[in-house]
Design an enzyme around this catalytic site. Structure first.
Site, PDB file in Angstrom:
ATOM      1  N   LYS A   9       0.836  -1.206   0.000  1.00 14.32           N
ATOM      2  CA  LYS A   9       0.000   0.000   0.000  1.00 14.32           C
ATOM      3  C   LYS A   9       0.876   1.263   0.000  1.00 14.32           C
ATOM      4  O   LYS A   9       2.096   1.182   0.198  1.00 14.32           O
ATOM      5  CB  LYS A   9      -0.917  -0.037   1.225  1.00 14.32           C
ATOM      6  CG  LYS A   9      -1.913  -1.199   1.205  1.00 14.32           C
ATOM      7  CD  LYS A   9      -2.840  -1.136   2.404  1.00 14.32           C
ATOM      8  CE  LYS A   9      -3.817  -2.287   2.415  1.00 14.32           C
ATOM      9  NZ  LYS A   9      -4.771  -2.185   3.544  1.00 14.32           N
ATOM     10  N   TYR A  49     -12.296  -2.513  -3.341  1.00  8.45           N
ATOM     11  CA  TYR A  49     -12.828  -2.568  -1.980  1.00  8.45           C
ATOM     12  C   TYR A  49     -14.363  -2.562  -1.940  1.00  8.45           C
ATOM     13  O   TYR A  49     -14.947  -2.164  -0.928  1.00  8.45           O
ATOM     14  CB  TYR A  49     -12.269  -1.402  -1.156  1.00  8.45           C
ATOM     15  CG  TYR A  49     -10.840  -1.630  -0.700  1.00  8.45           C
ATOM     16  CD1 TYR A  49     -10.484  -2.752   0.042  1.00  8.45           C
ATOM     17  CD2 TYR A  49      -9.839  -0.701  -0.984  1.00  8.45           C
ATOM     18  CE1 TYR A  49      -9.183  -2.968   0.469  1.00  8.45           C
ATOM     19  CE2 TYR A  49      -8.523  -0.907  -0.565  1.00  8.45           C
ATOM     20  CZ  TYR A  49      -8.208  -2.042   0.175  1.00  8.45           C
ATOM     21  OH  TYR A  49      -6.923  -2.255   0.609  1.00  8.45           O
ATOM     22  N   PHE A  57     -15.554   3.392   7.182  1.00  5.56           N
ATOM     23  CA  PHE A  57     -14.201   3.799   6.792  1.00  5.56           C
ATOM     24  C   PHE A  57     -13.960   3.713   5.287  1.00  5.56           C
ATOM     25  O   PHE A  57     -12.830   3.927   4.836  1.00  5.56           O
ATOM     26  CB  PHE A  57     -13.156   2.964   7.555  1.00  5.56           C
ATOM     27  CG  PHE A  57     -13.286   1.480   7.356  1.00  5.56           C
ATOM     28  CD1 PHE A  57     -12.729   0.844   6.248  1.00  5.56           C
ATOM     29  CD2 PHE A  57     -13.954   0.698   8.286  1.00  5.56           C
ATOM     30  CE1 PHE A  57     -12.840  -0.522   6.062  1.00  5.56           C
ATOM     31  CE2 PHE A  57     -14.080  -0.674   8.114  1.00  5.56           C
ATOM     32  CZ  PHE A  57     -13.508  -1.282   6.989  1.00  5.56           C
ATOM     33  N   ARG A  85      -1.213 -14.800   3.809  1.00  8.66           N
ATOM     34  CA  ARG A  85      -1.943 -14.171   4.921  1.00  8.66           C
ATOM     35  C   ARG A  85      -1.242 -14.407   6.251  1.00  8.66           C
ATOM     36  O   ARG A  85      -1.211 -13.537   7.110  1.00  8.66           O
ATOM     37  CB  ARG A  85      -3.398 -14.636   4.938  1.00  8.66           C
ATOM     38  CG  ARG A  85      -4.158 -14.014   3.754  1.00  8.66           C
ATOM     39  CD  ARG A  85      -5.612 -14.350   3.755  1.00  8.66           C
ATOM     40  NE  ARG A  85      -6.354 -13.725   4.837  1.00  8.66           N
ATOM     41  CZ  ARG A  85      -6.763 -12.456   4.824  1.00  8.66           C
ATOM     42  NH1 ARG A  85      -6.486 -11.670   3.814  1.00  8.66           N
ATOM     43  NH2 ARG A  85      -7.448 -11.973   5.845  1.00  8.66           N
ATOM     44  N   THR A  91      -5.110  -8.257  10.173  1.00  8.61           N
ATOM     45  CA  THR A  91      -5.399  -6.965   9.532  1.00  8.61           C
ATOM     46  C   THR A  91      -5.058  -5.799  10.453  1.00  8.61           C
ATOM     47  O   THR A  91      -4.466  -4.806  10.030  1.00  8.61           O
ATOM     48  CB  THR A  91      -6.900  -6.888   9.151  1.00  8.61           C
ATOM     49  OG1 THR A  91      -7.182  -7.987   8.294  1.00  8.61           O
ATOM     50  CG2 THR A  91      -7.231  -5.588   8.446  1.00  8.61           C
ATOM     51  N   ARG A 102       2.866  -7.078   9.108  1.00  3.13           N
ATOM     52  CA  ARG A 102       2.157  -6.023   9.850  1.00  3.13           C
ATOM     53  C   ARG A 102       2.626  -5.957  11.301  1.00  3.13           C
ATOM     54  O   ARG A 102       2.706  -4.877  11.893  1.00  3.13           O
ATOM     55  CB  ARG A 102       0.649  -6.266   9.774  1.00  3.13           C
ATOM     56  CG  ARG A 102       0.080  -5.978   8.379  1.00  3.13           C
ATOM     57  CD  ARG A 102      -1.299  -6.553   8.257  1.00  3.13           C
ATOM     58  NE  ARG A 102      -1.977  -6.225   7.020  1.00  3.13           N
ATOM     59  CZ  ARG A 102      -2.948  -6.970   6.492  1.00  3.13           C
ATOM     60  NH1 ARG A 102      -3.330  -8.075   7.104  1.00  3.13           N
ATOM     61  NH2 ARG A 102      -3.530  -6.619   5.371  1.00  3.13           N
ATOM     62  N   ASN A 112      -1.851  -0.237   7.078  1.00  3.07           N
ATOM     63  CA  ASN A 112      -1.312  -1.529   7.517  1.00  3.07           C
ATOM     64  C   ASN A 112      -0.409  -2.175   6.457  1.00  3.07           C
ATOM     65  O   ASN A 112      -0.304  -3.388   6.360  1.00  3.07           O
ATOM     66  CB  ASN A 112      -2.436  -2.466   7.974  1.00  3.07           C
ATOM     67  CG  ASN A 112      -3.413  -2.797   6.863  1.00  3.07           C
ATOM     68  OD1 ASN A 112      -3.303  -2.266   5.752  1.00  3.07           O
ATOM     69  ND2 ASN A 112      -4.346  -3.681   7.134  1.00  3.07           N
ATOM     70  N   HIS A 115      -1.819  -5.509   1.442  1.00  2.00           N
ATOM     71  CA  HIS A 115      -3.100  -6.194   1.237  1.00  2.00           C
ATOM     72  C   HIS A 115      -2.822  -7.536   0.585  1.00  2.00           C
ATOM     73  O   HIS A 115      -1.955  -7.633  -0.284  1.00  2.00           O
ATOM     74  CB  HIS A 115      -4.018  -5.373   0.326  1.00  2.00           C
ATOM     75  CG  HIS A 115      -5.196  -6.170  -0.168  1.00  2.00           C
ATOM     76  ND1 HIS A 115      -6.370  -6.290   0.547  1.00  2.00           N
ATOM     77  CD2 HIS A 115      -5.364  -6.934  -1.289  1.00  2.00           C
ATOM     78  CE1 HIS A 115      -7.202  -7.083  -0.119  1.00  2.00           C
ATOM     79  NE2 HIS A 115      -6.624  -7.481  -1.232  1.00  2.00           N
ATOM     80  N   GLU A 126      -9.511 -10.214  -7.832  1.00  4.80           N
ATOM     81  CA  GLU A 126      -8.520  -9.141  -7.699  1.00  4.80           C
ATOM     82  C   GLU A 126      -7.435  -9.231  -8.781  1.00  4.80           C
ATOM     83  O   GLU A 126      -7.011  -8.208  -9.321  1.00  4.80           O
ATOM     84  CB  GLU A 126      -7.915  -9.179  -6.285  1.00  4.80           C
ATOM     85  CG  GLU A 126      -8.957  -8.798  -5.236  1.00  4.80           C
ATOM     86  CD  GLU A 126      -8.514  -9.031  -3.798  1.00  4.80           C
ATOM     87  OE1 GLU A 126      -7.362  -9.473  -3.581  1.00  4.80           O
ATOM     88  OE2 GLU A 126      -9.325  -8.777  -2.884  1.00  4.80           O
TER      89      GLU A 126
HETATM   90  P1  CMP Z   1      -7.099  -4.787   3.586  1.00  5.43           P
HETATM   91  O1  CMP Z   1      -6.579  -6.155   3.785  1.00  5.43           O
HETATM   92  O2  CMP Z   1      -6.533  -3.965   2.490  1.00  5.43           O
HETATM   93  O3  CMP Z   1      -8.682  -4.880   3.367  1.00  5.43           O
HETATM   94  C1  CMP Z   1      -9.581  -3.896   3.803  1.00  5.43           C
HETATM   95  C2  CMP Z   1      -8.900  -2.793   4.520  1.00  5.43           C
HETATM   96  O4  CMP Z   1      -9.731  -1.936   5.236  1.00  5.43           O
HETATM   97  C3  CMP Z   1      -7.972  -3.380   5.553  1.00  5.43           C
HETATM   98  O5  CMP Z   1      -6.881  -3.989   4.938  1.00  5.43           O
HETATM   99  C4  CMP Z   1      -7.673  -2.179   6.423  1.00  5.43           C
HETATM  100  O6  CMP Z   1      -6.528  -1.464   5.980  1.00  5.43           O
HETATM  101  C5  CMP Z   1      -8.914  -1.323   6.208  1.00  5.43           C
HETATM  102  N1  CMP Z   1      -9.672  -1.194   7.449  1.00  5.43           N
HETATM  103  C6  CMP Z   1     -10.252  -2.169   8.138  1.00  5.43           C
HETATM  104  N2  CMP Z   1     -10.854  -1.658   9.232  1.00  5.43           N
HETATM  105  C7  CMP Z   1     -10.629  -0.323   9.211  1.00  5.43           C
HETATM  106  C8  CMP Z   1     -10.987   0.760  10.048  1.00  5.43           C
HETATM  107  N3  CMP Z   1     -11.703   0.547  11.152  1.00  5.43           N
HETATM  108  N4  CMP Z   1     -10.578   1.999   9.723  1.00  5.43           N
HETATM  109  C9  CMP Z   1      -9.857   2.201   8.591  1.00  5.43           C
HETATM  110  N5  CMP Z   1      -9.492   1.207   7.749  1.00  5.43           N
HETATM  111  C10 CMP Z   1      -9.870  -0.035   8.061  1.00  5.43           C
END
Ligand code: CMP
Length: 143
Positions: A9, A49, A57, A85, A91, A102, A112, A115, A126
């Site tokens: 990211k 997404y 969010f 993963r 996450t 992470r 984070n 992805h 994807e």
């Molecule tokens: P990712 O694996 O890219 O898939 C969905 C993303 O949403 C996740 O990683 C996080 O970076 C993001 N995400 C999940 N929960 C929250 C949150 N509460 N606030 C902001 N971003 C979030």
């Protein structure tokens, strides 16, 4: 053989973590079959997404992923989705174990670092969205 979509990211790119992340995947034994550094359109971010569209969010997530270049990849190997993963960690970096990407490099769930696809269905969707079958390189890994 399984394929998974992995993306460094914007925070990971900004912090110079592309090499570290690619290195971890290579050392694990996964095979890189697609890669590109790219800016992300809002259209692509929203499609990627889409399952989070109703989440509070969502706007923040799309803003973040379009804020700077990402490094998009496709990795191939036995159980590539589950293995990736486990290498990424949970996450929310607060829950991610030390030794995971992470767990070692991230502090917040929004930023984070990485992805990865969470299922074979997500991986197929994807990879199609970000690369398309034509952009995947097929070659033998002999070692
Ligand atoms: P990712 O694996 O890219 O898939 C969905 C993303 O949403 C996740 O990683 C996080 O970076 C993001 N995400 C999940 N929960 C929250 C949150 N509460 N606030 C902001 N971003 C979030």
């Amino acid at each position: 053989m399984e394929r998974t979509f992995i993306m460094v990211k914007p925070d990971g790119v900004q912090r110079g973590l592309i090499g570290e992340i690619v290195s971890r995947f290579e050392k694990k034994g996964l095979k890189l079959v697609g890669a590109k550094l790219m800016n992300v359109s809002r259209e692509l971010a929203e499609a990627h997404y889409a399952e989070h569209k109703e989440k509070p969010f969502f706007g923040e997530l799309v803003d973040f992923i379009t804020s700077g270049p990402v490094f998009a990849m496709v990795w191939e190997g036995n159980q590539a989705i589950a293995i990736s993963r486990s290498m990424m960690g949970k996450t929310n970096p607060l829950d991610a174990a030390p030794g995971t990407i992470r767990g070692d490099y991230a502090l917040s769930v929004g930023m984070n670092i990485i992805h990865g696809s969470d299922s074979p269905e997500s991986a197929q969707r994807e990879i199609g969205l970000w690369f398309g079958e034509d952009a995947i390189i097929s070659y033998e890994k002999t070692v």
